[in-house]
Design a protein around this motif. Structure first.
Motif, PDB file in Angstrom:
ATOM      1  N   ASP A   1       0.791  -1.244   0.127  1.00  0.00           N
ATOM      2  CA  ASP A   1       0.142   0.108   0.057  1.00  0.00           C
ATOM      3  C   ASP A   1       1.011   1.152   0.228  1.00  0.00           C
ATOM      4  OD1 ASP A   1      -2.576  -1.164  -0.051  1.00  0.00           O
ATOM      5  OD2 ASP A   1      -2.719  -1.133   2.142  1.00  0.00           O
ATOM      6  N   ALA A   2       2.003   1.325   0.744  1.00  0.00           N
ATOM      7  CA  ALA A   2       2.698   2.409   0.747  1.00  0.00           C
ATOM      8  C   ALA A   2       3.234   2.833  -0.024  1.00  0.00           C
ATOM      9  CB  ALA A   2       3.840   2.184   2.142  1.00  0.00           C
ATOM     10  N   VAL A   3       3.757   1.765  -1.040  1.00  0.00           N
ATOM     11  CA  VAL A   3       4.749   2.154  -2.027  1.00  0.00           C
ATOM     12  C   VAL A   3       3.844   2.306  -3.250  1.00  0.00           C
ATOM     13  CG1 VAL A   3       6.287   1.140  -3.809  1.00  0.00           C
ATOM     14  CG2 VAL A   3       6.569   0.554  -1.352  1.00  0.00           C
ATOM     15  N   MET A   4       2.397   1.674  -3.396  1.00  0.00           N
ATOM     16  CA  MET A   4       1.782   1.985  -4.453  1.00  0.00           C
ATOM     17  C   MET A   4       0.732   3.215  -4.438  1.00  0.00           C
ATOM     18  SD  MET A   4       0.210  -1.733  -5.261  1.00  0.00           S
ATOM     19  CE  MET A   4      -0.958  -1.379  -6.450  1.00  0.00           C
ATOM     20  N   ALA A   5       0.937   3.766  -3.127  1.00  0.00           N
ATOM     21  CA  ALA A   5       0.448   5.149  -2.973  1.00  0.00           C
ATOM     22  C   ALA A   5       0.883   6.248  -3.922  1.00  0.00           C
ATOM     23  CB  ALA A   5       0.398   5.622  -1.608  1.00  0.00           C
ATOM     24  N   PHE A   6       2.261   5.879  -4.261  1.00  0.00           N
ATOM     25  CA  PHE A   6       2.875   6.977  -4.842  1.00  0.00           C
ATOM     26  C   PHE A   6       3.063   6.650  -6.471  1.00  0.00           C
ATOM     27  CE2 PHE A   6       3.973   7.788  -0.840  1.00  0.00           C
ATOM     28  CZ  PHE A   6       4.019   9.098  -0.601  1.00  0.00           C
ATOM     29  N   PRO A   7       3.155   7.542  -7.313  1.00  0.00           N
ATOM     30  CA  PRO A   7       3.468   7.402  -8.783  1.00  0.00           C
ATOM     31  C   PRO A   7       4.939   6.862  -9.096  1.00  0.00           C
ATOM     32  CG  PRO A   7       2.598   9.504  -8.676  1.00  0.00           C
ATOM     33  CD  PRO A   7       2.722   8.965  -7.186  1.00  0.00           C
ATOM     34  N   LEU A   8       5.037   6.193  -9.796  1.00  0.00           N
ATOM     35  CA  LEU A   8       6.314   5.438 -10.136  1.00  0.00           C
ATOM     36  C   LEU A   8       7.538   6.244 -10.374  1.00  0.00           C
ATOM     37  CD1 LEU A   8       8.085   2.865 -10.700  1.00  0.00           C
ATOM     38  CD2 LEU A   8       7.347   2.732 -12.979  1.00  0.00           C
ATOM     39  N   LEU A   9       7.132   7.533 -10.858  1.00  0.00           N
ATOM     40  CA  LEU A   9       8.049   8.421 -11.381  1.00  0.00           C
ATOM     41  C   LEU A   9       8.779   9.061  -9.868  1.00  0.00           C
ATOM     42  CD1 LEU A   9       9.913  10.054 -13.403  1.00  0.00           C
ATOM     43  CD2 LEU A   9       8.199  11.842 -13.353  1.00  0.00           C
ATOM     44  N   ILE A  10       7.842   9.440  -9.097  1.00  0.00           N
ATOM     45  CA  ILE A  10       7.977  10.044  -7.709  1.00  0.00           C
ATOM     46  C   ILE A  10       8.957   8.977  -6.947  1.00  0.00           C
ATOM     47  CG2 ILE A  10       7.173  11.077  -5.832  1.00  0.00           C
ATOM     48  CD1 ILE A  10       5.268  12.646  -7.181  1.00  0.00           C
ATOM     49  N   LEU A  11       8.436   7.747  -7.006  1.00  0.00           N
ATOM     50  CA  LEU A  11       9.328   6.808  -6.184  1.00  0.00           C
ATOM     51  C   LEU A  11      10.625   6.603  -6.786  1.00  0.00           C
ATOM     52  CD1 LEU A  11       6.908   3.645  -6.193  1.00  0.00           C
ATOM     53  CD2 LEU A  11       7.670   5.018  -3.986  1.00  0.00           C
ATOM     54  N   ALA A  12      10.830   6.605  -8.047  1.00  0.00           N
ATOM     55  CA  ALA A  12      12.062   6.415  -8.625  1.00  0.00           C
ATOM     56  C   ALA A  12      12.997   7.546  -8.359  1.00  0.00           C
ATOM     57  CB  ALA A  12      11.855   6.272 -10.273  1.00  0.00           C
ATOM     58  N   LEU A  13      12.455   8.937  -8.357  1.00  0.00           N
ATOM     59  CA  LEU A  13      13.114  10.267  -7.989  1.00  0.00           C
ATOM     60  C   LEU A  13      13.780   9.970  -6.833  1.00  0.00           C
ATOM     61  CD1 LEU A  13      11.025  13.022  -9.561  1.00  0.00           C
ATOM     62  CD2 LEU A  13      13.267  12.314 -10.228  1.00  0.00           C
ATOM     63  N   VAL A  14      12.737   9.504  -5.767  1.00  0.00           N
ATOM     64  CA  VAL A  14      13.495   9.479  -4.352  1.00  0.00           C
ATOM     65  C   VAL A  14      14.404   8.749  -4.154  1.00  0.00           C
ATOM     66  CG1 VAL A  14      12.700   9.108  -2.029  1.00  0.00           C
ATOM     67  CG2 VAL A  14      11.175  10.474  -3.384  1.00  0.00           C
ATOM     68  N   MET A  15      14.406   7.514  -4.883  1.00  0.00           N
ATOM     69  CA  MET A  15      14.984   6.502  -4.388  1.00  0.00           C
ATOM     70  C   MET A  15      16.618   6.838  -5.361  1.00  0.00           C
ATOM     71  SD  MET A  15      13.285   2.596  -4.345  1.00  0.00           S
ATOM     72  CE  MET A  15      11.959   2.946  -5.801  1.00  0.00           C
ATOM     73  N   ILE A  16      16.273   7.262  -6.372  1.00  0.00           N
ATOM     74  CA  ILE A  16      17.551   7.796  -7.173  1.00  0.00           C
ATOM     75  C   ILE A  16      18.366   8.891  -6.741  1.00  0.00           C
ATOM     76  CG2 ILE A  16      18.406   9.123  -9.029  1.00  0.00           C
ATOM     77  CD1 ILE A  16      18.421   6.270  -9.841  1.00  0.00           C
ATOM     78  N   ALA A  17      17.566   9.597  -5.988  1.00  0.00           N
ATOM     79  CA  ALA A  17      18.336  10.667  -5.032  1.00  0.00           C
ATOM     80  C   ALA A  17      19.341  10.050  -3.882  1.00  0.00           C
ATOM     81  CB  ALA A  17      17.249  11.552  -4.622  1.00  0.00           C
ATOM     82  N   VAL A  18      19.007   9.017  -3.392  1.00  0.00           N
ATOM     83  CA  VAL A  18      19.486   8.512  -2.521  1.00  0.00           C
ATOM     84  C   VAL A  18      20.547   7.754  -2.977  1.00  0.00           C
ATOM     85  CG1 VAL A  18      19.264   6.643  -0.663  1.00  0.00           C
ATOM     86  CG2 VAL A  18      17.465   8.333  -1.011  1.00  0.00           C
ATOM     87  N   VAL A  19      20.484   6.700  -4.111  1.00  0.00           N
ATOM     88  CA  VAL A  19      21.525   5.901  -4.441  1.00  0.00           C
ATOM     89  C   VAL A  19      22.450   6.279  -5.610  1.00  0.00           C
ATOM     90  CG1 VAL A  19      20.286   3.540  -3.631  1.00  0.00           C
ATOM     91  CG2 VAL A  19      20.061   4.776  -6.229  1.00  0.00           C
TER      92      VAL A  19
END
Lengths: 299, 314
Positions: A138-156
């Motif tokens: 639920d937590a991950v699916m609440a967000f659009p894929l692009l926003i998820l990917a942006l947050v993760m890429i900013a980290v890694v």
């Protein structure tokens, strides 16, 4: 398990159309007749895969170095023109196919494998494990894929490998939820009960009995997410958080907005290539769904 | 119904905790010291120390997380590390821009998607149907940001048209405001409208097979009444499901589209905060978005009951 789904898993959707026992060529002809659009899109994708594999030999110029005057319109020596640094756009579009296809194929594969595993386990065992896993989904699916990917890429950090991993993780929950849904209905079947009765272990039931019956829907889901994967990769690169330069990427090539009015070909060709790939994946996904579930045909 | 809503809201609590804690811990893994990023390389070690103290950056993760919730409970989302502005105030300042763009985009999605889908479904196999199918598959395949770039480039080359760069208020100068906003909203809506078109068409095809449609025609109702009252209404459930997903997806697209059209909305704020490692800002935006997205999901589920009285939640 029916014969056609077994074939679909190992050799792609083309085989699922024809009954077994025909020659390969007859099957291909039948596919073209039954699913002409699917066949065309499959050929386009295979063509692009070949372009990506042989890119270094196909590209007429060095894609990463200036090889001509800057912002030159398309001509016989530079088919798609040159960009603001004098690089050959045709060569860059060819080389860019590698980035797009690698991400499309490997990120989808990662998401399908991880999502199927999570969906199988969560759906089969149920209970508190399912409850907890589904809250994370639920937590991950609440967000659009692009926003998820942006947050993760900013980290890694930006790299081709990270883009693949990040997008793969991003699509995992959605796939797992669909697989879980199918598992929930499939596990009530008698063959599962029979397997349990003769003392098959849970991993064996999941791997040998449940999974083979889920191959067809998993192929459908996997092909359905591919257009989105390509678009998100392009979006990340466009925002400067995808594959780092000098690796050519269609999304990144579209981000030099300032020069487009002087050289619109800079904007047109990478975008056309991108749209063509997404279109082909969309059409192929539809065709695969039709083949696997003919009730949906022509919809 | 009330019970159902309460249960759904309770289920949101663990999800919001997972999301915010996830982002908080992710942000701590980020390479780069936020103090150095905010103060610059020249800052003295003392200054950096003071900065870390001020933002409690050296506390354990869980302590920071708990303190953040304490502030949130008081309506304080913290202070941006980068711009030294209040996160809540910044969000409030940026929100109207994103909201106007999204409202217009949703409008385009509905107006372009639903009627075309309904007509294509009813006139299946007609030229119009093929047109709709062609347009929708193209709309799904063309990346919104590429379309945006073409919209900004080609009209300029052909007619020298340049959309306005200033942003007058909607009520001061409505025409110029709309001239500024229609383009980003439209390109954002194309993909969503294409999806809505497709699902509307296929839902209409599904409904048309039902006996009650034949009955409606048989008792002499004219086509318009059958289509609007019987077909379209029954076809809306899958459309609403997709629509909820689309609205959430539009937020994702907004990050790119605001960048291209230099609109100072939440999407741009989010992107710059990510690039600047502005933790408090990112946490605030993520919390805000999470609440918005999950409210949308809940509303979608409640809409089902409004469209179809047979659906009841208990």
């Amino acid at each position: 398990m029916s014969d056609s789904t077994a074939n679909a898993s190992s050799e792609g959707a083309s085989v699922a159309v024809g009954p077994p026992g025909r020659t390969r060529w007859q099957r291909v002809r039948r596919l073209i007749r039954v699913q002409p659009i699917g066949a065309i899109s499959l050929f386009i994708i295979l063509g692009l895969v070949l372009v990506a594999i042989f890119a270094p030999w196909l590209a007429p110029h060095d894609a990463t170095a200036g090889v001509g005057p800057t912002l030159e319109a398309p001509s016989s020596s530079h088919w798609f023109g040159t960009d603001n640094q004098g690089r050959d756009i045709f060569s860059r579009v060819i080389e860019g196919s590698r980035t797009a296809l690698q991400v499309a194929i490997f990120a989808t594969a990662l998401g399908v494998v991880a999502g199927s595993f999570i969906g199988l386990v969560s759906g089969y065992f149920g209970g508190w494990l399912d409850m907890i896993v589904q809250r994370f989904v639920d937590a991950v699916m609440a967000f659009p894929l692009l926003i998820l990917a942006l947050v993760m890429i900013a980290v890694v950090g930006e790299s081709l490998r990270n883009v693949i991993i990040v997008i793969g993780i991003g699509i995992t929950p959605g796939i797992s939820r669909i697989v879980r849904g199918i598992v929930l209905s499939e596990r009530e079947n008698q063959y599962i009960e029979a397997a349990r009765t003769i003392g098959a272990s849970a991993p064996r039931i999941l791997w040998r009995h449940l999974l083979p019956n889920l191959v067809a829907p998993i192929v459908v889901v996997g092909s359905a997410v591919m257009p989105g994967v390509v678009l998100v990769e392009a979006g990340l690169s466009f925002l400067g958080l995808g594959t780092p330069p000098p690796t050519p990427s269609w999304g990144r090539d579209l981000s030099d907005q300032r020069f487009f009015r002087a050289g619109p070909w800079m904007a047109i060709f990478p975008g056309l290539a991108l749209s063509l790939l997404v279109l082909a994946f969309n059409l192929l996904g539809d065709a695969i769904r039709d083949v696997v579930d003919p009730r949906l045909r022509n919809r | 119904m009330t019970n159902y809503i309460i249960r759904r809201l309770l289920l949101l609590i663990p999800v919001v905790i997972i999301i915010t804690f996830g982002v908080t811990s992710l942000m701590r893994v980020v390479p780069g010291d936020p103090a150095t990023l905010a103060l610059g390389q020249q800052a003295s070690e003392e200054d950096r120390e003071r900065f870390r103290e001020q933002y409690h950056l050296d506390d354990p993760l869980v302590v920071q997380y708990a303190r953040w919730w304490g502030d949130v409970a008081r309506g304080d989302l913290g202070t941006s590390v980068r711009q030294r502005t209040d996160v809540t105030a910044e969000l409030r300042r940026r929100l109207p821009v994103t909201l106007e763009m999204l409202v217009l985009a949703v409008g385009f999605t509905v107006v372009l998607g639903i009627p075309a889908g309904v007509v294509a479904g009813i006139r299946r196999g007609s030229v119009f149907d093929y047109g709709v199918r062609l347009v929708s598959i193209a709309g799904l395949s063309i990346p919104s940001f590429w379309l945006a770039l073409l919209f900004l480039t080609l009209p300029f080359i052909w007619f020298g048209y340049q959309p306005p760069l200033d942003r007058p208020g909607l009520f001061e100068d409505p025409l110029r405001n709309l001239e500024r906003f229609w383009m980003p909203s439209f390109v954002l809506a194309v993909g969503a409208a294409a999806g809505v078109m497709r699902i509307t068409r296929s839902a209409v095809l599904d409904v048309l097979r039902n006996d009650f449609v034949r009955t409606a025609y048989a008792k002499g109702l004219n086509e318009r009444v059958v289509v609007i009252r019987h077909v379209a209404r029954n076809a809306m459930i899958p459309v609403v499901t997709l629509f909820g997903l689309q609205i959430v997806g539009l937020f994702g697209g907004a990050v790119i589209i605001e960048q291209i059209f230099t609109l100072p909305g939440v999407g741009r704020l989010f992107l710059t905060s990510l690039i600047n490692r502005d933790y408090p800002m990112i946490q605030g935006i993520v919390l805000f978005l999470a609440v918005v997205f999950m409210t949308i999901n809940l509303l979608v589920d409640l809409t089902y009951a409004a469209i179809d009285p047979r659906i009841r939640y208990s």
